[in-house]
Design a protein around this motif. Structure first.
Motif, PDB file in Angstrom:
ATOM      1  N   LEU A 121       0.833  -1.200   0.000  1.00 45.87           N
ATOM      2  CA  LEU A 121       0.000   0.000   0.000  1.00 45.87           C
ATOM      3  C   LEU A 121       0.870   1.253   0.000  1.00 45.87           C
ATOM      4  O   LEU A 121       0.573   2.232  -0.700  1.00 45.87           O
ATOM      5  N   GLY A 122       1.965   1.220   0.792  1.00 46.65           N
ATOM      6  CA  GLY A 122       2.895   2.346   0.811  1.00 46.65           C
ATOM      7  C   GLY A 122       3.500   2.605  -0.555  1.00 46.65           C
ATOM      8  O   GLY A 122       3.669   3.761  -0.960  1.00 46.65           O
ATOM      9  N   LEU A 123       3.790   1.537  -1.285  1.00 42.96           N
ATOM     10  CA  LEU A 123       4.319   1.675  -2.642  1.00 42.96           C
ATOM     11  C   LEU A 123       3.283   2.304  -3.580  1.00 42.96           C
ATOM     12  O   LEU A 123       3.613   3.160  -4.403  1.00 42.96           O
ATOM     13  N   ALA A 165       0.010  12.827   5.842  1.00 43.70           N
ATOM     14  CA  ALA A 165      -0.691  11.571   6.130  1.00 43.70           C
ATOM     15  C   ALA A 165       0.173  10.350   5.797  1.00 43.70           C
ATOM     16  O   ALA A 165       0.312   9.449   6.637  1.00 43.70           O
ATOM     17  N   PRO A 166       0.787  10.281   4.593  1.00 42.56           N
ATOM     18  CA  PRO A 166       1.670   9.142   4.316  1.00 42.56           C
ATOM     19  C   PRO A 166       2.836   9.033   5.298  1.00 42.56           C
ATOM     20  O   PRO A 166       3.222   7.931   5.694  1.00 42.56           O
ATOM     21  N   HIS A 167       3.377  10.193   5.699  1.00 36.95           N
ATOM     22  CA  HIS A 167       4.494  10.190   6.646  1.00 36.95           C
ATOM     23  C   HIS A 167       4.042   9.627   7.989  1.00 36.95           C
ATOM     24  O   HIS A 167       4.762   8.839   8.627  1.00 36.95           O
ATOM     25  N   TYR A 168       2.854  10.005   8.425  1.00 34.46           N
ATOM     26  CA  TYR A 168       2.326   9.503   9.705  1.00 34.46           C
ATOM     27  C   TYR A 168       2.115   7.994   9.665  1.00 34.46           C
ATOM     28  O   TYR A 168       2.497   7.281  10.602  1.00 34.46           O
ATOM     29  N   TRP A 169       1.517   7.497   8.587  1.00 34.96           N
ATOM     30  CA  TRP A 169       1.268   6.057   8.487  1.00 34.96           C
ATOM     31  C   TRP A 169       2.572   5.282   8.378  1.00 34.96           C
ATOM     32  O   TRP A 169       2.675   4.146   8.854  1.00 34.96           O
ATOM     33  N   TYR A 170       3.574   5.898   7.791  1.00 35.33           N
ATOM     34  CA  TYR A 170       4.891   5.265   7.739  1.00 35.33           C
ATOM     35  C   TYR A 170       5.466   5.138   9.157  1.00 35.33           C
ATOM     36  O   TYR A 170       6.048   4.103   9.507  1.00 35.33           O
ATOM     37  N   PHE A 205       9.520  -0.706  -0.635  1.00 37.63           N
ATOM     38  CA  PHE A 205       9.839  -1.755  -1.614  1.00 37.63           C
ATOM     39  C   PHE A 205      10.732  -2.823  -0.995  1.00 37.63           C
ATOM     40  O   PHE A 205      10.473  -4.029  -1.134  1.00 37.63           O
ATOM     41  N   VAL A 206      11.783  -2.399  -0.302  1.00 36.07           N
ATOM     42  CA  VAL A 206      12.718  -3.347   0.305  1.00 36.07           C
ATOM     43  C   VAL A 206      12.008  -4.204   1.350  1.00 36.07           C
ATOM     44  O   VAL A 206      12.213  -5.426   1.416  1.00 36.07           O
TER      45      VAL A 206
END
Length: 257
Positions: free
Chosen positions: A79-81, A105-110, A169-170
């Motif tokens: 999902l992050g990708l 928002a993406p940074h927080y979920w990361y 990805f990794v």
């Protein structure tokens, strides 16, 4: 003493005010206390509570639990990708400013995903695989947790997008391998997987180092240069640690066989 306490409280209050206002309503982002509690609990369990509880017990297998955990990690990183790819056309790796686009928002979920990553070590303790709890393992998990919280709190988004995108990805590849080993233990004996995963980790950190170096040298980039200068030594240490592990595990040991 009272004067000192007042100064500390005032400094703490100002420290919270310096945070990005967009992150105020996100869970765990109001103050560093919850994350500090998580980190202390994690370290105490890994080095004190967990080994003490497991001292007279047989190691847990946790096969189905770990399979489910690995599938969950694969789904989250995939999902992050997808999210990262959605933003990709709007960005330039040469310079990604803090506010363009809004990546809060993406940074927080990361950051939340880095909290979930701590279960890797918990499983090692419950399976009594203490040798796998190396300095590299602990440094990586603690650095990513603290670093992702601080960056999300004070300067979400920006150039750190590259780190998150590559890391998703990794981790997708890595947890796919872990899923295979939990599904069929025969994969653990396949040195090809282990060796190439370590190589992938080294390449990952080299790319991240480059992604921080380019905006640092780019005079027109508005991303704070002081932050980039703080990131570079941490990433360089990661490259050294992974390279050192690779040499010892796959070159030195092979020569001694």
């Amino acid at each position: 003493m009272l004067f000192l306490m007042e100064k500390l409280l005032l400094g703490y209050s100002k420290l919270l005010q310096w945070g990005d206002s967009r992150m105020t309503n996100y869970a765990l982002m109001g103050s560093p206390i919850p994350v500090f509690f998580i980190l202390v609990s994690y370290i105490l369990f890994i080095f004190e509570i967990g080994p003490h509880v497991m001292q007279n017990k047989q190691p847990y297998t946790l096969r189905k639990t770990i399979m489910g955990y690995n599938l969950f990690q694969m789904a989250c990183n995939l999902l992050g990708l997808f999210v990262g790819t959605y933003y990709l056309p709007q960005l330039s790796v040469l310079c990604i400013p803090l506010d363009d686009p809004d990546l809060t928002a993406p940074h927080y979920w990361y950051f939340l995903l880095k909290v979930v990553d701590l279960f890797d070590t918990v499983f090692f303790v419950l399976k009594k695989k203490y040798k796998q709890i190396t300095f590299l393992h602990m440094y990586h998990h603690v650095l990513m947790l603290v670093g992702s919280w601080m960056s999300a709190k004070y300067f979400p988004g920006g150039q750190l997008y590259v780190l998150g995108y590559i890391n998703c990805f990794v981790h997708l590849v890595m947890y796919f391998y872990y899923f295979l080993t939990s599904w069929d233990s025969a994969y653990k004996n396949n040195i090809w997987w282990k060796k190439n995963l370590t190589q992938l980790q080294i390449v990952q950190h080299c790319l991240v180092l480059l992604s921080f170096l380019m905006p640092l040298l780019n005079q027109n980039c508005t991303y704070p240069k002081v932050l980039l200068m703080c990131y570079l030594p941490a990433v360089a240490l990661m490259i050294y640690l992974f390279t050192d592990f690779y040499i010892k595990a796959y070159i030195t040991n092979k020569k001694s066989e």
